[in-house]
Design a protein around this motif. Sequence first.
Motif, PDB file in Angstrom:
ATOM      1  N   THR A   1       0.827  -1.203   0.000  1.00 25.19           N
ATOM      2  CA  THR A   1       0.000   0.000   0.000  1.00 25.19           C
ATOM      3  C   THR A   1       0.866   1.259   0.000  1.00 25.19           C
ATOM      4  N   GLY A   2       0.635   2.103  -1.001  1.00 27.48           N
ATOM      5  CA  GLY A   2       1.373   3.349  -1.118  1.00 27.48           C
ATOM      6  C   GLY A   2       2.746   3.210  -1.742  1.00 27.48           C
ATOM      7  N   ARG A   3       3.184   1.986  -1.985  1.00 27.24           N
ATOM      8  CA  ARG A   3       4.508   1.762  -2.575  1.00 27.24           C
ATOM      9  C   ARG A   3       4.426   1.203  -3.986  1.00 27.24           C
ATOM     10  N   PHE A   4       3.490   0.291  -4.208  1.00 24.00           N
ATOM     11  CA  PHE A   4       3.335  -0.363  -5.500  1.00 24.00           C
ATOM     12  C   PHE A   4       1.902  -0.173  -5.996  1.00 24.00           C
ATOM     13  N   PRO A   5       1.681  -0.304  -7.299  1.00 22.70           N
ATOM     14  CA  PRO A   5       0.314  -0.206  -7.822  1.00 22.70           C
ATOM     15  C   PRO A   5      -0.595  -1.255  -7.167  1.00 22.70           C
ATOM     16  N   PHE A   6      -1.754  -0.805  -6.717  1.00 22.54           N
ATOM     17  CA  PHE A   6      -2.687  -1.653  -5.977  1.00 22.54           C
ATOM     18  C   PHE A   6      -4.091  -1.102  -6.203  1.00 22.54           C
ATOM     19  N   TYR A   7      -4.953  -1.939  -6.813  1.00 18.76           N
ATOM     20  CA  TYR A   7      -6.313  -1.512  -7.143  1.00 18.76           C
ATOM     21  C   TYR A   7      -7.332  -2.559  -6.731  1.00 18.76           C
TER      22      TYR A   7
ATOM     23  N   VAL B   1      18.809  -6.382  -6.325  1.00 16.22           N
ATOM     24  CA  VAL B   1      19.103  -6.578  -7.751  1.00 16.22           C
ATOM     25  C   VAL B   1      17.827  -6.864  -8.538  1.00 16.22           C
ATOM     26  N   TYR B   2      16.768  -7.264  -7.849  1.00 14.20           N
ATOM     27  CA  TYR B   2      15.481  -7.530  -8.491  1.00 14.20           C
ATOM     28  C   TYR B   2      14.514  -6.349  -8.375  1.00 14.20           C
ATOM     29  N   SER B   3      14.993  -5.189  -7.993  1.00 14.22           N
ATOM     30  CA  SER B   3      14.103  -4.068  -7.679  1.00 14.22           C
ATOM     31  C   SER B   3      13.261  -3.587  -8.858  1.00 14.22           C
ATOM     32  N   ARG B   4      13.658  -3.875 -10.078  1.00 11.75           N
ATOM     33  CA  ARG B   4      12.872  -3.439 -11.236  1.00 11.75           C
ATOM     34  C   ARG B   4      12.060  -4.577 -11.837  1.00 11.75           C
ATOM     35  N   THR B   5      11.984  -5.696 -11.110  1.00 13.14           N
ATOM     36  CA  THR B   5      11.130  -6.825 -11.470  1.00 13.14           C
ATOM     37  C   THR B   5      10.108  -6.997 -10.358  1.00 13.14           C
ATOM     38  N   LEU B   6       8.848  -6.923 -10.717  1.00 11.69           N
ATOM     39  CA  LEU B   6       7.784  -7.093  -9.731  1.00 11.69           C
ATOM     40  C   LEU B   6       6.892  -8.250 -10.127  1.00 11.69           C
ATOM     41  N   GLU B   7       6.245  -8.821  -9.139  1.00 12.19           N
ATOM     42  CA  GLU B   7       5.257  -9.877  -9.358  1.00 12.19           C
ATOM     43  C   GLU B   7       3.867  -9.262  -9.229  1.00 12.19           C
ATOM     44  N   VAL B   8       2.924  -9.769 -10.004  1.00  4.56           N
ATOM     45  CA  VAL B   8       1.542  -9.292  -9.883  1.00  4.56           C
ATOM     46  C   VAL B   8       0.670 -10.397  -9.298  1.00  4.56           C
ATOM     47  N   THR B   9      -0.301  -9.965  -8.520  1.00  5.11           N
ATOM     48  CA  THR B   9      -1.297 -10.850  -7.924  1.00  5.11           C
ATOM     49  C   THR B   9      -2.667 -10.293  -8.273  1.00  5.11           C
ATOM     50  N   ILE B  10      -3.556 -11.174  -8.726  1.00  4.47           N
ATOM     51  CA  ILE B  10      -4.910 -10.739  -9.084  1.00  4.47           C
ATOM     52  C   ILE B  10      -5.899 -11.845  -8.747  1.00  4.47           C
ATOM     53  N   TYR B  11      -7.006 -11.438  -8.113  1.00  3.99           N
ATOM     54  CA  TYR B  11      -8.110 -12.357  -7.832  1.00  3.99           C
ATOM     55  C   TYR B  11      -9.423 -11.609  -7.961  1.00  3.99           C
ATOM     56  N   LEU B  12     -10.413 -12.288  -8.508  1.00  2.00           N
ATOM     57  CA  LEU B  12     -11.769 -11.753  -8.622  1.00  2.00           C
ATOM     58  C   LEU B  12     -12.712 -12.634  -7.804  1.00  2.00           C
ATOM     59  N   ARG B  13     -13.750 -12.030  -7.301  1.00  7.59           N
ATOM     60  CA  ARG B  13     -14.766 -12.798  -6.585  1.00  7.59           C
ATOM     61  C   ARG B  13     -15.278 -13.902  -7.517  1.00  7.59           C
TER      62      ARG B  13
ATOM     63  N   LEU C   1      -5.773  -5.499 -13.940  1.00  6.99           N
ATOM     64  CA  LEU C   1      -4.405  -5.829 -14.320  1.00  6.99           C
ATOM     65  C   LEU C   1      -3.846  -4.789 -15.286  1.00  6.99           C
ATOM     66  N   GLY C   2      -4.669  -4.309 -16.198  1.00  7.01           N
ATOM     67  CA  GLY C   2      -4.229  -3.272 -17.133  1.00  7.01           C
ATOM     68  C   GLY C   2      -3.776  -2.013 -16.420  1.00  7.01           C
ATOM     69  N   GLN C   3      -4.507  -1.622 -15.376  1.00  7.83           N
ATOM     70  CA  GLN C   3      -4.127  -0.423 -14.620  1.00  7.83           C
ATOM     71  C   GLN C   3      -2.810  -0.641 -13.881  1.00  7.83           C
ATOM     72  N   VAL C   4      -2.638  -1.821 -13.296  1.00  5.21           N
ATOM     73  CA  VAL C   4      -1.380  -2.124 -12.604  1.00  5.21           C
ATOM     74  C   VAL C   4      -0.222  -2.112 -13.600  1.00  5.21           C
ATOM     75  N   ILE C   5      -0.409  -2.710 -14.770  1.00 10.35           N
ATOM     76  CA  ILE C   5       0.637  -2.712 -15.801  1.00 10.35           C
ATOM     77  C   ILE C   5       0.984  -1.278 -16.201  1.00 10.35           C
ATOM     78  N   ASP C   6      -0.029  -0.458 -16.474  1.00  6.26           N
ATOM     79  CA  ASP C   6       0.221   0.934 -16.867  1.00  6.26           C
ATOM     80  C   ASP C   6       1.009   1.677 -15.799  1.00  6.26           C
ATOM     81  N   ASP C   7       0.626   1.513 -14.542  1.00  6.74           N
ATOM     82  CA  ASP C   7       1.331   2.196 -13.454  1.00  6.74           C
ATOM     83  C   ASP C   7       2.766   1.696 -13.321  1.00  6.74           C
ATOM     84  N   CYS C   8       2.958   0.403 -13.456  1.00  2.00           N
ATOM     85  CA  CYS C   8       4.311  -0.157 -13.371  1.00  2.00           C
ATOM     86  C   CYS C   8       5.183   0.391 -14.499  1.00  2.00           C
TER      87      CYS C   8
END
Length: 175
Positions: free
Chosen positions: A60-66, A89-101, A114-121
């Motif tokens: 929260t407040g550090r990485f894209p989160f929607y 050394v991995y600071s410019r590689t991030l993992e994404v997590t997504i779940y829908l009800r 996911l599109g919004q997270v990608i755009d922000d990243c």
Amino acid sequence: MIFLQSSKHILQNMIIRAGNIADAASMADIFNYYIANSTAIFSNRIRTADDMEALIGPVTGRFPFYVAVNDEGRVDGYCFAHLFMPDPVYSRTLEVTIYLRHGLTGQGIGRRLLGQVIDDCRTQGVHILVSFITDGNEACERLHTSLGFSKVGVIREAGYKFGEFLGDAIYQLML
């Protein structure tokens, strides 16, 4: 069609907004369905709201989160980026997590999250996004490939759940 409304996006009775700690209980509810009923998550441990707060606190407040919120105020999905590995050394590689009800896939909600997270990243200078998907989870695989991810490998029989070994497919998006 997406309408901007004070940093919120409206999509088919869904508002996509920045996630926060207050969303933890709803996120745990979504996550726990898949723990109990699906191989989408390689875990058998039900998560509490406190568990989810511990997970999303560093995000929260550090990485894209929607989160996707329906017209009744219920959180129906979430997506966030987080550290892939703790070493700098991995600071410019991030993992994404997504779940829908459960029951809400195929409506474009995951694609918007996911599109919004990608755009922000991309805007933040992230170089690579990775996602681990249970091998054979066709809906999740389709979502990721539709947004440019490529399957780059499989860790065969990485998890054991519901009496079977399952692979973990690795997807990557070069930004």
